[in-house]
Design a protein around this motif. Structure first.
Motif, PDB file in Angstrom:
ATOM      1  N   MET A   1      73.828 -60.993  10.593  1.00  0.00           N
ATOM      2  CA  MET A   1      73.718 -59.537  10.467  1.00  0.00           C
ATOM      3  C   MET A   1      74.683 -59.026   9.401  1.00  0.00           C
ATOM      4  O   MET A   1      75.845 -59.431   9.369  1.00  0.00           O
ATOM      5  N   LYS A   2      74.193 -58.142   8.543  1.00  0.00           N
ATOM      6  CA  LYS A   2      75.025 -57.574   7.485  1.00  0.00           C
ATOM      7  C   LYS A   2      76.155 -56.750   8.093  1.00  0.00           C
ATOM      8  O   LYS A   2      75.945 -55.940   8.993  1.00  0.00           O
ATOM      9  N   LEU A   3      77.365 -56.969   7.581  1.00  0.00           N
ATOM     10  CA  LEU A   3      78.506 -56.205   8.052  1.00  0.00           C
ATOM     11  C   LEU A   3      78.609 -54.903   7.264  1.00  0.00           C
ATOM     12  O   LEU A   3      78.636 -54.903   6.028  1.00  0.00           O
ATOM     13  N   LEU A   4      78.650 -53.792   7.999  1.00  0.00           N
ATOM     14  CA  LEU A   4      78.754 -52.474   7.379  1.00  0.00           C
ATOM     15  C   LEU A   4      80.215 -52.104   7.159  1.00  0.00           C
ATOM     16  O   LEU A   4      81.086 -52.454   7.964  1.00  0.00           O
ATOM     17  N   LYS A   5      80.477 -51.374   6.089  1.00  0.00           N
ATOM     18  CA  LYS A   5      81.827 -50.896   5.828  1.00  0.00           C
ATOM     19  C   LYS A   5      82.236 -49.869   6.887  1.00  0.00           C
ATOM     20  O   LYS A   5      81.419 -49.084   7.376  1.00  0.00           O
ATOM     21  N   THR A   6      83.519 -49.882   7.213  1.00  0.00           N
ATOM     22  CA  THR A   6      84.029 -48.960   8.229  1.00  0.00           C
ATOM     23  C   THR A   6      83.754 -47.507   7.864  1.00  0.00           C
ATOM     24  O   THR A   6      83.347 -46.701   8.721  1.00  0.00           O
ATOM     25  N   ASP A   7      83.971 -47.142   6.609  1.00  0.00           N
ATOM     26  CA  ASP A   7      83.751 -45.750   6.184  1.00  0.00           C
ATOM     27  C   ASP A   7      82.295 -45.326   6.398  1.00  0.00           C
ATOM     28  O   ASP A   7      82.031 -44.189   6.817  1.00  0.00           O
ATOM     29  N   LEU A   8      81.368 -46.234   6.132  1.00  0.00           N
ATOM     30  CA  LEU A   8      79.953 -45.911   6.330  1.00  0.00           C
ATOM     31  C   LEU A   8      79.660 -45.672   7.804  1.00  0.00           C
ATOM     32  O   LEU A   8      78.978 -44.697   8.162  1.00  0.00           O
ATOM     33  N   LYS A   9      80.177 -46.526   8.649  1.00  0.00           N
ATOM     34  CA  LYS A   9      79.955 -46.352  10.084  1.00  0.00           C
ATOM     35  C   LYS A   9      80.556 -45.034  10.578  1.00  0.00           C
ATOM     36  O   LYS A   9      79.917 -44.290  11.346  1.00  0.00           O
ATOM     37  N   ASN A  10      81.751 -44.733  10.126  1.00  0.00           N
ATOM     38  CA  ASN A  10      82.391 -43.488  10.553  1.00  0.00           C
ATOM     39  C   ASN A  10      81.672 -42.256  10.012  1.00  0.00           C
ATOM     40  O   ASN A  10      81.630 -41.206  10.674  1.00  0.00           O
ATOM     41  N   ASN A  11      81.093 -42.363   8.832  1.00  0.00           N
ATOM     42  CA  ASN A  11      80.317 -41.237   8.289  1.00  0.00           C
ATOM     43  C   ASN A  11      79.080 -40.962   9.152  1.00  0.00           C
ATOM     44  O   ASN A  11      78.705 -39.804   9.377  1.00  0.00           O
ATOM     45  N   VAL A  12      78.434 -42.019   9.637  1.00  0.00           N
ATOM     46  CA  VAL A  12      77.294 -41.854  10.542  1.00  0.00           C
ATOM     47  C   VAL A  12      77.754 -41.158  11.826  1.00  0.00           C
ATOM     48  O   VAL A  12      77.080 -40.237  12.330  1.00  0.00           O
ATOM     49  N   LEU A  13      78.897 -41.566  12.336  1.00  0.00           N
ATOM     50  CA  LEU A  13      79.408 -40.962  13.571  1.00  0.00           C
ATOM     51  C   LEU A  13      79.778 -39.500  13.363  1.00  0.00           C
ATOM     52  O   LEU A  13      79.554 -38.661  14.250  1.00  0.00           O
ATOM     53  N   GLN A  14      80.324 -39.160  12.199  1.00  0.00           N
ATOM     54  CA  GLN A  14      80.640 -37.762  11.907  1.00  0.00           C
ATOM     55  C   GLN A  14      79.364 -36.924  11.871  1.00  0.00           C
ATOM     56  O   GLN A  14      79.335 -35.793  12.382  1.00  0.00           O
ATOM     57  N   SER A  15      78.308 -37.475  11.318  1.00  0.00           N
ATOM     58  CA  SER A  15      77.022 -36.760  11.305  1.00  0.00           C
ATOM     59  C   SER A  15      76.493 -36.579  12.722  1.00  0.00           C
ATOM     60  O   SER A  15      75.922 -35.529  13.052  1.00  0.00           O
ATOM     61  N   MET A  16      76.685 -37.598  13.555  1.00  0.00           N
ATOM     62  CA  MET A  16      76.219 -37.498  14.944  1.00  0.00           C
ATOM     63  C   MET A  16      76.973 -36.408  15.704  1.00  0.00           C
ATOM     64  O   MET A  16      76.376 -35.662  16.483  1.00  0.00           O
ATOM     65  N   ILE A  17      78.253 -36.303  15.458  1.00  0.00           N
ATOM     66  CA  ILE A  17      79.044 -35.237  16.088  1.00  0.00           C
ATOM     67  C   ILE A  17      78.476 -33.870  15.719  1.00  0.00           C
ATOM     68  O   ILE A  17      78.300 -32.991  16.571  1.00  0.00           O
ATOM     69  N   GLN A  18      78.180 -33.686  14.450  1.00  0.00           N
ATOM     70  CA  GLN A  18      77.637 -32.410  13.978  1.00  0.00           C
ATOM     71  C   GLN A  18      76.260 -32.134  14.574  1.00  0.00           C
ATOM     72  O   GLN A  18      75.960 -30.994  14.981  1.00  0.00           O
ATOM     73  N   LEU A  19      75.419 -33.159  14.651  1.00  0.00           N
ATOM     74  CA  LEU A  19      74.082 -32.986  15.220  1.00  0.00           C
ATOM     75  C   LEU A  19      74.146 -32.595  16.693  1.00  0.00           C
ATOM     76  O   LEU A  19      73.393 -31.732  17.157  1.00  0.00           O
ATOM     77  N   LEU A  20      75.028 -33.228  17.441  1.00  0.00           N
ATOM     78  CA  LEU A  20      75.176 -32.891  18.858  1.00  0.00           C
ATOM     79  C   LEU A  20      75.634 -31.448  19.039  1.00  0.00           C
ATOM     80  O   LEU A  20      75.137 -30.721  19.912  1.00  0.00           O
ATOM     81  N   ASP A  21      76.578 -31.055  18.214  1.00  0.00           N
ATOM     82  CA  ASP A  21      77.150 -29.712  18.354  1.00  0.00           C
ATOM     83  C   ASP A  21      76.168 -28.627  17.924  1.00  0.00           C
ATOM     84  O   ASP A  21      76.061 -27.583  18.565  1.00  0.00           O
TER      85      ASP A  21
END
Length: 399
Positions: A1-21
Motif C-alpha cells: 500500500m502506498k504510504l501517504l505523506k502526513t501533511d496530506l492525511k492531516n489536510n483531509v482530516l481538516q476538511s472533514m472537520i469543516q464538513l462536519l461543522d
C-alpha cells in the motif's frame, strides 16, 4: 500500500472537520430518519443511535485529536547492524485493509475511519442497518474530504450488506482483508470468527465486575458503583456485577444501603443465595449463566464472596475480560487483584467507565480490545499498526 505523506492525511482530516461543522443540519436530518424508524424497545441501542450537536462536537474533537497526534507509520521500533554489516531496522507499518462491524453508533463511523486513515489503512465500515441514513451522510462527508485532496474514496467505504451478504463478503472479500474488528456481542463475534479468512480482533463485550473488600470506604464505594452502573448503560464499560466480601463491617446494613441506593436509580437487582439471606425481597439469579451476561440495562447482580481469592476466581471465570474494579484501602489487596484478574483494564477505587480511548489518553478509539494478541484495551492510533523489517545488505549471503 502506498504510504501517504502526513501533511496530506492531516489536510483531509481538516476538511472533514469543516464538513462536519458546516453540514450539521444534513446529518441531524438523516439521524432523525434513523431514530423515527427505530423501536425504543432496546433503550441502550436507541441511546447509541442518537446524534445531536453535542455528539457532532464530539466527532469533531475526535478528528482534531487524531490530526494532532504524530503519524504512527514509519517509526523505528529497533535498529541493529550485525557483525557482518547487515543493517536491520524494524519499523511500524500499516495493516492494509481493516473491516469493522458495529451497531447503532454513527460516531464509530468517524472514529474508526479517522484512525484507520491516519494510520494509512483502508477501512470497510459495516454499520448496522438502524444507522444507515446517518452513516451514508458521514461516509459521503469522508469521500468529499478525500476527493478534495486528490484521493479516491476507496480509503473509506461503507458496506450495506445483510447477514447472508456479510457472510459471503467475509469468505470472499472484494479485496484482501488484513484485520476484522467485530464490535459487539458474542453472536457477532462467533459469526465473524466462523466465516472470516483473516485475523480477527475481538472487542466490545463488557460484563464488568466490581469487588468490595473488607477495608473499602463505603461512601466512596457507593459513589463509584452508581457511576459505573448508571452513568451510561449502553456502554461496554458499564458495571454489571458487584461482589461483596462477607467480612465487610456491617455487612447486612451495607447490603441494604446498596439495595436502596440502586433501586432509587431504578436499577433492578438479582442476587445469589448468600446475598438473598439479607436482601430477602430480591430475586435469586436463575442460573450461573447470568454471571456471564452483559446487561446493557438498568440491571445488576449482587453476590457475596468469602475472600479476595474467591472474587478473583469468579471474575476470571465469568467476566468478558474488559474491566474490573476493586474497592479497597489496602494497597496489597489492590495489587494482588490487579495482577491476578485477567481483564484489559483493572482499577482500584475507580469506575469502570474510564475504560475509554478519550479518558485513557489515546484520543479516538477503534474499539476496546479484549483480545490478548496484538493489544488489549482501547485501540487508538498507535495500535492500528503492524511492523515490517527493512534489511540493507551489500551482496550478503547466508553461509
Amino acid at each position: 500500500m502506498k504510504l501517504l505523506k502526513t501533511d496530506l492525511k492531516n489536510n483531509v482530516l481538516q476538511s472533514m472537520i469543516q464538513l462536519l461543522d458546516e453540514n450539521r443540519a444534513e446529518l441531524l436530518s438523516a439521524n432523525k430518519k434513523d431514530l423515527e424508524a427505530f423501536s425504543k424497545d432496546d433503550q441502550a441501542m436507541y441511546d447509541r443511535l442518537i446524534v445531536d450537536d453535542k455528539k457532532i462536537d464530539g466527532m469533531i474533537t475526535s478528528v482534531k485529536e487524531v490530526m494532532s497526534q504524530n503519524d504512527p507509520i514509519g517509526k523505528t521500533i529497533s535498529h541493529r547492524v550485525l557483525d557482518d554489516g547487515l543493517d536491520i531496522t524494524n519499523k511500524t507499518a500499516p495493516f492494509g485493509t481493516i473491516m469493522i462491524i458495529y451497531e447503532s453508533r454513527p460516531d464509530v463511523t468517524i472514529e474508526a475511519a479517522v484512525l484507520a486513515f491516519k494510520a494509512n489503512n483502508k477501512i470497510f465500515l459495516k454499520g448496522g442497518k438502524e444507522a444507515i441514513h446517518s452513516n451514508k451522510v458521514l461516509v459521503d462527508f469522508w469521500h468529499k474530504a478525500l476527493n478534495e485532496h486528490g484521493l479516491d474514496s476507496s480509503y473509506i467505504q461503507l458496506l450495506t450488506l445483510n447477514r447472508q451478504e456479510t457472510q459471503e463478503f467475509l469468505k470472499n472479500p472484494t479485496e484482501q482483508l488484513d484485520l476484522i474488528v467485530p464490535r459487539g456481542g458474542e453472536r457477532l463475534i462467533q459469526f465473524v470468527k466462523e466465516h472470516a479468512r483473516c485475523a480477527v480482533l475481538v472487542s466490545g463485550r463488557g460484563n464488568n465486575f466490581l469487588f468490595v473488600d473488607d477495608t473499602a470506604d463505603w461512601e466512596q464505594t457507593k459513589k463509584v458503583i452508581l457511576n459505573a452502573k448508571t452513568d451510561k448503560i449502553s456502554a461496554c464499560n458499564a458495571l454489571d456485577k458487584i461482589l461483596i466480601q462477607k467480612d465487610v463491617p456491617d455487612y447486612d446494613a451495607k447490603l441494604k444501603d446498596l439495595e436502596a441506593v440502586l433501586q432509587a436509580k431504578n436499577v433492578s437487582l438479582l442476587v445469589d443465595a448468600e446475598t438473598q439471606k439479607t436482601l430477602k425481597d430480591q430475586p435469586l439469579i436463575p442460573s450461573d449463566d447470568v454471571w456471564s451476561e452483559e446487561f446493557l440495562a438498568l440491571k445488576c447482580v449482587i453476590g457475596t464472596v468469602d475472600t479476595l481469592d474467591d472474587a478473583i476466581e469468579k471474575i476470571n471465570a465469568y467476566s468478558g475480560g474488559h474491566s474490573a474494579t476493586i474497592m479497597t484501602t489496602n494497597r496489597e489487596n489492590a495489587i494482588k487483584f490487579m495482577e491476578d484478574v485477567d481483564c484489559a483494564a483493572v482499577y482500584q477505587n475507580a469506575s469502570t467507565r474510564f475504560t475509554d480511548g478519550g479518558k485513557m489518553g489515546v484520543g479516538a478509539e477503534l474499539a476496546i480490545s479484549t483480545d490478548k494478541l496484538h493489544h488489549r484495551g482501547p485501540l487508538g492510533l498507535n495500535e492500528l499498526v503492524t511492523n515490517k523489517y527493512y534489511i540493507f545488505g551489500d551482496g550478503h549471503i547466508r553461509e
